[in-house]
Motif scaffolding. Structure first.
Motif, mmCIF file in Angstrom:
data_model
loop_
_atom_site.group_PDB
_atom_site.id
_atom_site.type_symbol
_atom_site.label_atom_id
_atom_site.label_comp_id
_atom_site.label_asym_id
_atom_site.label_seq_id
_atom_site.Cartn_x
_atom_site.Cartn_y
_atom_site.Cartn_z
ATOM 1 N N ARG A 145 -16.819 18.555 -11.152
ATOM 2 C CA ARG A 145 -17.758 17.593 -10.805
ATOM 3 C C ARG A 145 -17.559 16.219 -10.866
ATOM 4 O O ARG A 145 -17.647 15.338 -10.107
ATOM 5 C CB ARG A 145 -18.565 17.932 -11.969
ATOM 6 N N TYR A 173 -18.206 6.267 -0.344
ATOM 7 C CA TYR A 173 -19.718 5.968 -0.241
ATOM 8 C C TYR A 173 -19.989 4.493 0.778
ATOM 9 O O TYR A 173 -20.629 4.569 1.733
ATOM 10 C CB TYR A 173 -20.288 5.800 -1.565
ATOM 11 N N ASP A 174 -19.195 3.466 0.109
ATOM 12 C CA ASP A 174 -19.418 2.167 0.995
ATOM 13 C C ASP A 174 -19.075 2.208 2.107
ATOM 14 O O ASP A 174 -19.724 1.685 3.055
ATOM 15 C CB ASP A 174 -18.782 1.131 0.247
ATOM 16 N N ILE A 191 -23.076 15.769 1.490
ATOM 17 C CA ILE A 191 -23.390 17.138 1.052
ATOM 18 C C ILE A 191 -22.661 17.933 1.913
ATOM 19 O O ILE A 191 -22.105 19.088 1.417
ATOM 20 C CB ILE A 191 -25.023 17.302 1.008
ATOM 21 N N ASN A 218 -26.224 -2.182 -2.378
ATOM 22 C CA ASN A 218 -26.261 -0.932 -2.017
ATOM 23 C C ASN A 218 -25.062 -0.191 -2.353
ATOM 24 O O ASN A 218 -24.610 0.769 -1.863
ATOM 25 C CB ASN A 218 -26.604 -0.658 -0.728
ATOM 26 N N GLY A 219 -24.042 -0.696 -3.023
ATOM 27 C CA GLY A 219 -22.793 -0.282 -3.244
ATOM 28 C C GLY A 219 -22.809 0.907 -4.264
ATOM 29 O O GLY A 219 -23.904 1.112 -4.729
ATOM 30 N N PRO A 220 -21.535 1.493 -4.466
ATOM 31 C CA PRO A 220 -21.835 2.748 -5.323
ATOM 32 C C PRO A 220 -22.057 2.367 -6.852
ATOM 33 O O PRO A 220 -22.309 3.365 -7.608
ATOM 34 C CB PRO A 220 -20.542 3.444 -4.889
ATOM 35 N N GLY A 221 -21.733 1.148 -7.191
ATOM 36 C CA GLY A 221 -21.624 0.609 -8.583
ATOM 37 C C GLY A 221 -23.346 0.517 -8.989
ATOM 38 O O GLY A 221 -23.447 0.802 -10.207
ATOM 39 N N LEU A 254 -19.185 18.098 1.249
ATOM 40 C CA LEU A 254 -18.760 18.906 0.030
ATOM 41 C C LEU A 254 -18.751 20.408 0.329
ATOM 42 O O LEU A 254 -17.776 21.021 -0.347
ATOM 43 C CB LEU A 254 -19.453 18.293 -1.029
ATOM 44 N N ARG A 260 -28.202 8.517 -6.188
ATOM 45 C CA ARG A 260 -27.933 9.263 -4.836
ATOM 46 C C ARG A 260 -26.542 9.823 -4.855
ATOM 47 O O ARG A 260 -26.542 11.240 -4.578
ATOM 48 C CB ARG A 260 -27.986 8.220 -3.713
ATOM 49 N N ILE A 261 -25.253 9.257 -5.591
ATOM 50 C CA ILE A 261 -24.520 10.017 -5.734
ATOM 51 C C ILE A 261 -24.588 11.300 -6.467
ATOM 52 O O ILE A 261 -23.795 12.485 -6.108
ATOM 53 C CB ILE A 261 -23.243 8.934 -6.312
ATOM 54 N N ARG A 262 -25.013 11.119 -7.597
ATOM 55 C CA ARG A 262 -25.318 12.319 -8.405
ATOM 56 C C ARG A 262 -26.128 13.473 -7.724
ATOM 57 O O ARG A 262 -25.722 14.647 -7.857
ATOM 58 C CB ARG A 262 -26.132 11.906 -9.927
ATOM 59 N N LEU A 263 -26.915 13.193 -7.178
ATOM 60 C CA LEU A 263 -27.740 14.085 -6.229
ATOM 61 C C LEU A 263 -26.848 14.723 -5.134
ATOM 62 O O LEU A 263 -27.169 16.046 -5.144
ATOM 63 C CB LEU A 263 -28.873 13.253 -5.515
ATOM 64 N N ILE A 264 -25.905 13.838 -4.515
ATOM 65 C CA ILE A 264 -25.044 14.627 -3.402
ATOM 66 C C ILE A 264 -24.239 15.362 -4.336
ATOM 67 O O ILE A 264 -23.884 16.597 -3.710
ATOM 68 C CB ILE A 264 -24.273 13.383 -2.901
ATOM 69 N N VAL A 265 -23.696 14.963 -5.404
ATOM 70 C CA VAL A 265 -22.723 15.989 -6.099
ATOM 71 C C VAL A 265 -23.363 17.248 -6.595
ATOM 72 O O VAL A 265 -22.985 18.619 -6.478
ATOM 73 C CB VAL A 265 -21.957 15.323 -7.219
ATOM 74 N N ASP A 266 -24.651 17.032 -7.186
ATOM 75 C CA ASP A 266 -25.428 18.204 -7.498
ATOM 76 C C ASP A 266 -25.687 19.128 -6.261
ATOM 77 O O ASP A 266 -25.594 20.422 -6.578
ATOM 78 C CB ASP A 266 -26.936 17.717 -7.837
ATOM 79 N N GLY A 279 -29.298 -6.867 4.635
ATOM 80 C CA GLY A 279 -30.444 -6.598 4.223
ATOM 81 C C GLY A 279 -30.615 -5.826 3.079
ATOM 82 O O GLY A 279 -31.603 -5.478 2.445
ATOM 83 N N ARG A 280 -29.588 -5.484 2.293
ATOM 84 C CA ARG A 280 -29.790 -4.584 1.202
ATOM 85 C C ARG A 280 -28.267 -4.996 0.265
ATOM 86 O O ARG A 280 -27.175 -4.257 0.412
ATOM 87 C CB ARG A 280 -29.582 -3.042 1.425
ATOM 88 N N ALA A 314 -27.572 3.811 -6.049
ATOM 89 C CA ALA A 314 -26.383 4.450 -5.391
ATOM 90 C C ALA A 314 -25.878 5.433 -6.625
ATOM 91 O O ALA A 314 -25.591 6.602 -6.037
ATOM 92 C CB ALA A 314 -25.259 3.413 -4.648
ATOM 93 N N ARG A 315 -25.875 5.181 -7.723
ATOM 94 C CA ARG A 315 -25.231 5.957 -8.736
ATOM 95 C C ARG A 315 -26.198 7.188 -8.702
ATOM 96 O O ARG A 315 -25.749 8.594 -8.737
ATOM 97 C CB ARG A 315 -25.132 5.513 -9.752
#
Lengths: 191, 299
Positions: free
Chosen positions: A24, A35-36, A61, B38-41, A64, B48-54, B34-35, B45-46
């Motif tokens: 994970r 991501y960026d 998704i 919106n970076g991963p930090g 992965l 969303r990344i968690r959701l992607i991994v899930d 416009g955003r 975004a964090r």
């Protein structure tokens, strides 16, 4: 952490950890690292921020889930990701009709126009890109993917050829044929 | 259209392409403006990344589920399709070899003929260690060789996932048959041989050898592409066998003095390593499809 650029070797190690151990933490790092870049790539093609986020999410998704099929010999991981995202953008575009744009849709403040270009001109550019996107939607998928990778990510033809698993001359032929068609259709607008 | 016209058109298309690229870049810059967060930090975004991994991370699949999937899809008959002759040949060779070990342990024909048994030639643990992986190794080797000769391996490779999982099922079954052979041999020895020995120690030695060989062969399969992968482990085992047999007067007493618990624990450890490698073998793409070199191009 995470959003720092990864080397090809580092990326490969994370991919191995995800594929072999379902790690994970490795998956999280991998997504963060790209991501960026992927969001930037999708945002160039999809102006709606929420839609762009949704497409990026779906692309990651899908990536992965099919990570074990990624072949480093066919190109960098980022290129593979862009290809997946491009197909998602094409699907998204197919599912919605083209819309006319207004100055408000362009997403800049009228008080802060880009250097050397006024707001109506930027709106016209965005509108033109949108209409070109709608026009090429009836081309076959591969041609659309080549077009998007080339125009929106400035990928070289050898890179596109590797990721699409197609000979380079065939990639070039498809791209320039489409450019010719667009020039005939929108010739007096893009200048 | 003459050459000059074509050159002009080509230049025009390149200029148009360059203009479109600039427009696309501007579109990206505007979207980013416009955003600003919106970076991963940042927090959304964090999330969303968690959701992607899930959602994207494939669930951990157990080896048994992977193999059950193969047998469910193909049926046992198809799993061993075309390999019955290999299995029969390997079983016959293994039976002869086990018979040889039995004879060595029992003192050859001397007891039957009423002659005195030469204790220097009498051994059990060393030949058991050497022979235990024979059935497994031979049937795997014959199956791979036959598939290669019939070009079945190339056909199987086109069905990416089943080729490795199919082989894993076969390896697992061959391993179980070999282990059953070891148990049968230990039981026969304890019932029919005049030799006094510890059956659990013998079983431990036999299983250790079997799983050690199987893990080594899997490592070769993971690291090398066929037919090169068929060579190292049988070669290594042959050399080791010659060394052990020639030094049996030293090794045999050492093995016979090993506590049963120790040999069984060692065999359990080797079996675990083998199963972990088999799981990895199922996941990895064949070496002939994936180059292990890292691409030079930066990501």
């Amino acid at each position: 952490m995470g959003d720092e650029p990864l080397s090809a070797h580092g990326t490969r190690r994370l991919i191995d950890a995800v594929v072999r151990r379902r790690s994970r933490r490795a998956a999280d790092r991998l997504v963060r690292a790209y991501y960026d870049a992927l969001l930037r790539f999708v945002s160039r093609q999809v102006r709606d921020a929420d839609e762009a986020d949704a497409i990026v999410q779906e692309s990651f998704i899908a990536a992965l889930r099919s990570l074990s099929s990624y072949d480093p010999d066919k190109g960098a991981f980022a290129t593979w990701l862009y290809r997946i995202a491009t197909y998602k953008v094409i699907d998204w575009r197919r599912a919605r009709p083209a819309q006319a744009l207004s100055v408000d849709d362009v997403g800049v403040s009228p008080s802060e126009p880009r250097f050397g270009q006024n707001v109506p001109s930027q709106a016209a550019d965005a509108d033109l890109l949108e209409r070109i996107g709608a026009s090429i939607a009836n081309e076959d998928e591969r041609t659309q993917v080549i077009w998007r990778l080339r125009i929106y990510e400035r990928m070289s033809f050898p890179e596109i050829s590797a990721v699409m698993d197609m000979p380079e001359p065939a990639v070039k032929a498809r791209h320039y044929r489409l450019l010719s068609r667009i020039r005939k259709e929108f010739g007096d607008e893009y200048e | 259209m003459n050459t000059s016209d074509m050159a002009d058109e080509s230049k025009e298309l390149e200029a148009m392409e360059s203009r479109l690229m600039t427009m696309a870049d501007d579109a990206g810059t505007r979207s980013s403006n416009g955003r600003p967060d919106n970076g991963p930090g940042n927090r959304p975004a964090r999330r969303r990344i968690r959701l992607i991994v899930d959602r994207g991370l494939p669930p951990r699949t157990r080896l048994i589920d992977l193999l059950a999937d193969v047998t469910g899809t193909l049926s046992w008959r198809n799993v061993f399709f075309g390999l019955w002759d290999c299995m029969l040949l390997a079983t016959m060779v293994a039976l002869v070899a086990w018979g040889g070990v039995f004879a060595l342990a029992s003192g050859g024909l001397s007891p039957v003929m009423g002659a005195e048994v030469d204790e220097k030639l009498r051994m059990l643990y060393v030949p058991t260690f050497v022979i235990s992986p024979l059935l497994y190794g031979l049937v795997n080797l014959l199956a791979a060789w036959k598939e290669r000769e019939a070009r079945m391996d190339q056909l199987l490779r086109t069905y990416r996932w089943p080729s490795r999982r199919l082989r894993a099922v076969r390896m697992m079954v061959f391993g179980l048959i070999s282990a059953a052979g070891s148990v049968l041999f230990a039981a026969t020895m304890s019932l029919c041989s005049p030799l006094r020995f510890s059956p659990p120690t013998l079983l431990g030695v036999s299983f250790s050898a079997l799983f050690l060989f199987a893990a080594g062969q899997l490592l070769a399969d993971l690291r090398l592409s066929p037919p090169l992968s068929f060579i190292p482990m049988p070669a290594l085992w042959s050399v080791m066998s010659v060394v052990l047999l020639s030094a049996h007067t030293v090794v045999e007493p050492m093995l016979s003095r090993l506590p049963a618990a120790l040999t069984l624990c060692a065999s359990a450890l080797f079996a675990m390593v083998y199963l972990l490698m088999l799981r990895r073998y199922c996941d990895e793409r064949p070496t002939e499809l994936v180059s292990r070199t890292v691409p030079v191009a930066a990501v």
